[in-house]
Enzyme design. Structure first.
Site, PDB file in Angstrom:
ATOM      1  N   LYS A   1       0.861  -1.184   0.000  1.00 31.58           N
ATOM      2  CA  LYS A   1       0.000   0.000   0.000  1.00 31.58           C
ATOM      3  C   LYS A   1       0.891   1.226   0.000  1.00 31.58           C
ATOM      4  O   LYS A   1       2.029   1.184   0.499  1.00 31.58           O
ATOM      5  CB  LYS A   1      -0.885   0.022   1.252  1.00 31.58           C
ATOM      6  CG  LYS A   1      -2.136   0.819   1.082  1.00 31.58           C
ATOM      7  CD  LYS A   1      -3.193   0.025   0.332  1.00 31.58           C
ATOM      8  CE  LYS A   1      -4.433   0.846   0.067  1.00 31.58           C
ATOM      9  NZ  LYS A   1      -5.508   0.015  -0.494  1.00 31.58           N
TER      10      LYS A   1
HETATM   11  P1  NAD Z   1     -12.871   7.904  -2.495  1.00 25.62           P
HETATM   12  O1  NAD Z   1     -11.863   8.908  -2.106  1.00 25.62           O
HETATM   13  O2  NAD Z   1     -13.298   7.791  -3.896  1.00 25.62           O
HETATM   14  O3  NAD Z   1     -14.186   8.063  -1.606  1.00 25.62           O
HETATM   15  C1  NAD Z   1     -14.186   8.075  -0.211  1.00 25.62           C
HETATM   16  C2  NAD Z   1     -15.535   8.648   0.213  1.00 25.62           C
HETATM   17  O4  NAD Z   1     -15.675   8.528   1.636  1.00 25.62           O
HETATM   18  C3  NAD Z   1     -15.693  10.123  -0.100  1.00 25.62           C
HETATM   19  O5  NAD Z   1     -17.036  10.335  -0.503  1.00 25.62           O
HETATM   20  C4  NAD Z   1     -15.430  10.812   1.248  1.00 25.62           C
HETATM   21  O6  NAD Z   1     -16.031  12.078   1.352  1.00 25.62           O
HETATM   22  C5  NAD Z   1     -16.056   9.789   2.162  1.00 25.62           C
HETATM   23  N1  NAD Z   1     -15.618   9.841   3.553  1.00 25.62           N
HETATM   24  C6  NAD Z   1     -14.372   9.914   4.042  1.00 25.62           C
HETATM   25  N2  NAD Z   1     -14.381   9.874   5.381  1.00 25.62           N
HETATM   26  C7  NAD Z   1     -15.688   9.769   5.745  1.00 25.62           C
HETATM   27  C8  NAD Z   1     -16.370   9.665   6.968  1.00 25.62           C
HETATM   28  N3  NAD Z   1     -15.704   9.653   8.114  1.00 25.62           N
HETATM   29  N4  NAD Z   1     -17.722   9.546   6.942  1.00 25.62           N
HETATM   30  C9  NAD Z   1     -18.405   9.540   5.775  1.00 25.62           C
HETATM   31  N5  NAD Z   1     -17.819   9.617   4.592  1.00 25.62           N
HETATM   32  C10 NAD Z   1     -16.480   9.735   4.568  1.00 25.62           C
HETATM   33  O7  NAD Z   1     -12.280   6.510  -1.964  1.00 25.62           O
HETATM   34  P2  NAD Z   1     -12.617   5.036  -2.460  1.00 25.62           P
HETATM   35  O8  NAD Z   1     -11.645   4.675  -3.501  1.00 25.62           O
HETATM   36  O9  NAD Z   1     -14.060   4.910  -2.715  1.00 25.62           O
HETATM   37  O10 NAD Z   1     -12.209   4.196  -1.152  1.00 25.62           O
HETATM   38  C11 NAD Z   1     -13.085   4.101  -0.037  1.00 25.62           C
HETATM   39  C12 NAD Z   1     -12.655   2.920   0.818  1.00 25.62           C
HETATM   40  O11 NAD Z   1     -12.668   1.724   0.020  1.00 25.62           O
HETATM   41  C13 NAD Z   1     -11.247   3.001   1.392  1.00 25.62           C
HETATM   42  O12 NAD Z   1     -11.218   2.332   2.639  1.00 25.62           O
HETATM   43  C14 NAD Z   1     -10.415   2.213   0.391  1.00 25.62           C
HETATM   44  O13 NAD Z   1      -9.212   1.723   0.945  1.00 25.62           O
HETATM   45  C15 NAD Z   1     -11.388   1.098   0.069  1.00 25.62           C
HETATM   46  N6  NAD Z   1     -11.142   0.413  -1.205  1.00 25.62           N
HETATM   47  C16 NAD Z   1     -11.046   1.109  -2.371  1.00 25.62           C
HETATM   48  C17 NAD Z   1     -10.840   0.423  -3.559  1.00 25.62           C
HETATM   49  C18 NAD Z   1     -10.799   1.122  -4.903  1.00 25.62           C
HETATM   50  O14 NAD Z   1     -10.728   0.426  -5.925  1.00 25.62           O
HETATM   51  N7  NAD Z   1     -10.871   2.440  -4.976  1.00 25.62           N
HETATM   52  C19 NAD Z   1     -10.685  -0.974  -3.537  1.00 25.62           C
HETATM   53  C20 NAD Z   1     -10.812  -1.661  -2.343  1.00 25.62           C
HETATM   54  C21 NAD Z   1     -11.035  -0.952  -1.171  1.00 25.62           C
END
Ligand code: NAD
Length: 431
Positions: A119
């Site tokens: 990561k």
């Molecule tokens: P992103 O940046 O696209 O979206 C994150 C969202 O969460 C945003 O809308 C943000 O405003 C919101 N947010 C942040 N903190 C918050 C809180 N405390 N309460 C409510 N909303 C909150 O990120 P993403 O890529 O969608 O990733 C989100 C999660 O999924 C992370 O934990 C990431 O590690 C995990 N993830 C992402 C992927 C991927 O392909 N992008 C794959 C597996 C896991």
């Protein structure tokens, strides 16, 4: 107006992350102990292989220079090259990246990808950076971690705060430095420059695949299921859209700035268009539902809760009040071990992160394969192959949970740890 203070804010970010690192170990140790594995390998499996900290000086638009701290943590590569996303967020720190790298190792093993886990992260507030500043930061960060990444070594991808454009800059910087285009060095790229169709929505699609497979074991479908989604970013918004398209009703969504509830159902396409235009959900409640707090969203009346924001959002304070009967972890590590126990005692079924959100890295694997071969797949091929892998992983976890009479997280970790453990044992120690 409701205050949208997320419960994650109760702790100082650094406290939260060391807790997150501890949580990753709690889940790992719990299963390792139950499996009765050879204790010799415990420390090796739970320690990162390499931690790189870098300083990235960037010329800002006003002429000043800002130095951003970045990390790349490589946890374990017994099963193949390291693979894992890059996060841009103000709360990134070394412990958080270490925990995420460890989770990634077991996630990749669970869906049987030929990868280890890694990561990356940069401490910054992406929404405060201009495009030029973000590009400068990404190019410098890439050049700083260059010695340890590569198509056969470590392959980054997007995570919270980064996207296809970020990956395009990473691809270009790496390619310029090695003197040729190197498609296999990064996944989550724009489709027009060697990315895979279906990658952007893949994590949300995987959440949908796993939830649907679970419902099938209960003789149920998605039709009419009421769903609340915390975090309306890449993962949360695509999960909401794909579930809504298959008959579910999205009753609540949130981001950092706002949470909205509408018993009549939220139009995920409309909300996605709003966020694309405004870069936030703030203001979306006008005409589209009632504004609630982020904490209320976690406790809202629904059938399925999808935490898809950040780690530690579902804690012991919130868990007793969760009304959903199913929690599908779109985010990495959203549930603390104490909350996990409370949910289990309350009969809530939890579909764990290493299973439920593995769709993103799975299509990243497809993209890597396509890039190495310069042979590209259709959207149907990507979606069908993803569905096969997610359904197979769910079936294995379900069978293990039945056989061992345990919850899905324990079952998923048992399978994943066993696979990584076997690879380490077969390869032995060098020298
Ligand atoms: P992103 O940046 O696209 O979206 C994150 C969202 O969460 C945003 O809308 C943000 O405003 C919101 N947010 C942040 N903190 C918050 C809180 N405390 N309460 C409510 N909303 C909150 O990120 P993403 O890529 O969608 O990733 C989100 C999660 O999924 C992370 O934990 C990431 O590690 C995990 N993830 C992402 C992927 C991927 O392909 N992008 C794959 C597996 C896991």
């Amino acid at each position: 107006m409701a205050t949208n203070q997320a419960n994650t804010n109760r702790l100082h970010p650094e406290e939260q992350h060391s807790k997150f690192w501890q949580n990753a170990h709690t889940y790992f140790n719990r299963v390792y102990d139950q499996m009765g594995l050879d204790p010799t390998w415990r420390q090796y499996l739970s320690s990162p292989k390499r931690i790189l900290t870098v300083s990235c000086p960037v010329r800002m638009d006003d002429g000043s220079i800002n130095v951003f701290t970045g990390y790349r943590v490589q946890h374990n590569n017994a099963r193949g090259p390291f693979k894992g996303g890059i996060r841009y967020d103000a709360s990134v720190d070394r412990d958080e990246v270490m925990a995420l790298a460890m989770i990634q190792t077991f996630k990749n093993a669970l869906v049987e990808l030929p990868y280890g886990g890694a990561k990356g992260g940069v401490v910054c507030t992406p929404k405060n950076l201009s495009m030029a500043e973000k590009e400068g930061l990404t190019r410098r960060y890439t050049s700083e971690i260059m010695p340890i990444i590569g198509p056969n070594q470590d392959i980054p991808a997007p995570d919270a705060g980064t996207d296809a454009q970020t990956m395009a800059w990473l691809l270009d910087t790496y390619s310029m430095m090695v003197g040729h285009q190197e498609l296999g060095v990064v996944t989550g790229k724009p489709v027009s420059i060697g990315g895979s169709v279906g990658r952007e929505e893949a994590t949300g699609r995987g959440v949908m695949n796993v939830l649907r497979a679970f419902l099938k074991t209960k003789g149920k479908t998605l039709d009419g299921l009421r769903i609340a989604v915390q975090g309306f970013g890449n993962v949360g918004s695509w999960a909401a859209k794909l579930l809504r398209d298959r008959g579910a009703k999205i009753v609540a969504i949130s981001d950092r700035d706002c949470a909205v509830r509408n018993d009549g159902g939220i139009d995920a396409d409309d909300a996605m268009a709003y966020v694309k235009k405004h870069r936030t959900l703030a203001g979306y409640s006008r005409g589209n539902g009632d504004e609630i707090s982020n904490q209320q969203l976690l406790m809202t009346d629904c059938d399925v809760l999808i935490p898809a924001a950040m780690e530690n959002t579902l804690d012991a304070e919130v868990a007793p009040h969760v009304k959903a009967r199913i929690v599908a972890e779109g985010a990495n590590g959203p549930t603390t071990p104490a909350a996990d126990e409370i949910l289990r005692e309350n009969g809530v079924t939890l579909l764990p992160d290493i299973l439920a959100n593995a769709g993103g890295v799975t299509v990243s694997y497809f993209e890597w394969v396509q890039g190495l071969q310069n042979f590209f797949w259709s959207k149907k091929e990507v979606d069908d192959e993803l569905q096969k892998i997610m359904e197979k992983a769910f079936a294995e976890v379900n069978a293990k949970a039945d056989a061992a009479d345990c919850d899905y997280r324990t079952a998923a970790y048992t399978i994943a740890i066993d696979r990584v453990n076997e690879a380490c044992r077969l390869k032995g120690l060098f020298p």
